[in-house]
Design an enzyme around this catalytic site. Structure first.
Site, PDB file in Angstrom:
ATOM      1  N   SER A 144      51.405   0.783 -28.001  1.00 45.66           N
ATOM      2  CA  SER A 144      51.748  -1.117 -27.845  1.00 45.66           C
ATOM      3  C   SER A 144      52.966  -0.836 -28.351  1.00 45.66           C
ATOM      4  CB  SER A 144      51.011  -1.758 -28.317  1.00 45.66           C
ATOM      5  OG  SER A 144      51.360  -3.431 -28.184  1.00 45.66           O
ATOM      6  N   TYR A 157      44.855  -4.382 -34.761  1.00 45.97           N
ATOM      7  CA  TYR A 157      45.321  -3.804 -34.013  1.00 45.97           C
ATOM      8  C   TYR A 157      46.979  -2.944 -33.908  1.00 45.97           C
ATOM      9  CZ  TYR A 157      47.243  -3.301 -29.617  1.00 45.97           C
ATOM     10  OH  TYR A 157      47.711  -2.715 -27.158  1.00 45.97           O
TER      11      TYR A 157
END
Length: 251
Positions: A144, A157
């Protein structure tokens, strides 16, 4: 083995209900992929995902898999490779977590880290070793852009994805010359169930667009893929923003 056109004929998705994983499977089935393994927690959603791919003409199998149950990874994933060669492994599992809650609940934060990083390290190594033993194959890891420079709003995250990204890049170097191709995919905000209800970030994309980029990256034997491609430039700039200024940015 891949066919004469270089398309994978067999696919293993770790995270069998992943919307990006299933979009990739649909795209590859349309291009000659015939055998698909969906690894995930047994559930009606996993069964429905398998049925949806069978309707497209693929031979689909499901296998119990839990990212957090690392003790079972070698046995359960290893059995898949005993059934025949796997041309492509897509590591597509992960959780977003809830930043506000997780900051005040360390156990919840640890669960995010263990799923996105520890579980991925375990499963990634098991599959990379199996691909190396068979002498060919690709391992695609969904990272990501959040891992490029974790933000205050989602640093738990983001840090887990930063660890995963570094691991996958290093694994790619370790596998170089063995016949195993490792590709890291760095999407931005993807419109999925996981992000439902969140404010969209600029350059938001879809599972189908990520699947298209994955297929193109496989054909090109890319090592890193950004989705959309413009994020490569954006994140390069953000990495060099001085920290006091970065803290003030609405990102």
């Amino acid at each position: 083995m891949k066919d004469a056109f270089g398309a994978p004929q067999s696919l293993l998705i770790l995270g069998g209900t992943s919307e990006i994983g299933l979009a990739t499977a649909r795209r590859l089935i349309a291009r000659r992929t015939r055998t698909v393994w969906l690894a995930g927690r047994p559930s009606p959603a996993l069964a429905a995902a398998a049925d949806s791919l069978r309707a497209l003409g693929a031979d689909v199998h499901t296998v119990p898999f839990d990212a957090l149950d690392t003790d079972s990874h070698e046995e359960r994933l290893g059995k898949i490779f005993t059934e025949g060669d796997i041309d492509l492994v897509l590591l597509a599992f992960g959780v977003l977590g809830d930043q506000v809650r997780d900051e005040s609940d360390p156990l919840s934060a640890v669960r995010v880290a263990q799923t996105n990083y520890t579980g991925a390290v375990s499963a990634g190594l098991v599959c990379a070793q199996a691909l190396q033993a068979q002498g060919h194959g690709s391992l695609v890891v969904l990272s990501s852009v959040a891992g490029e420079r974790p933000r205050r709003a989602n640093f738990i995250y983001g840090s887990s994805k930063a660890g995963l990204d570094a691991f996958a890049q290093g694994l790619g170097d370790a596998m170089h010359g063995t016949g195993v191709h490792v590709m890291v995919v760095r999407p931005g905000f993807v419109r999925t169930r996981m992000t439902a209800g969140l404010a969209e970030a600029p350059l938001a994309t879809t599972p189908e667009a990520v699947a298209t980029a994955i297929e193109l990256g496989l054909r090109r034997r890319s090592e890193t893929v950004w989705v959309p491609g413009a994020l490569r430039v954006v994140m390069s700039a953000l990495r060099h923003v001085p920290r006091p200024l970065f803290r003030r940015l609405p990102v």
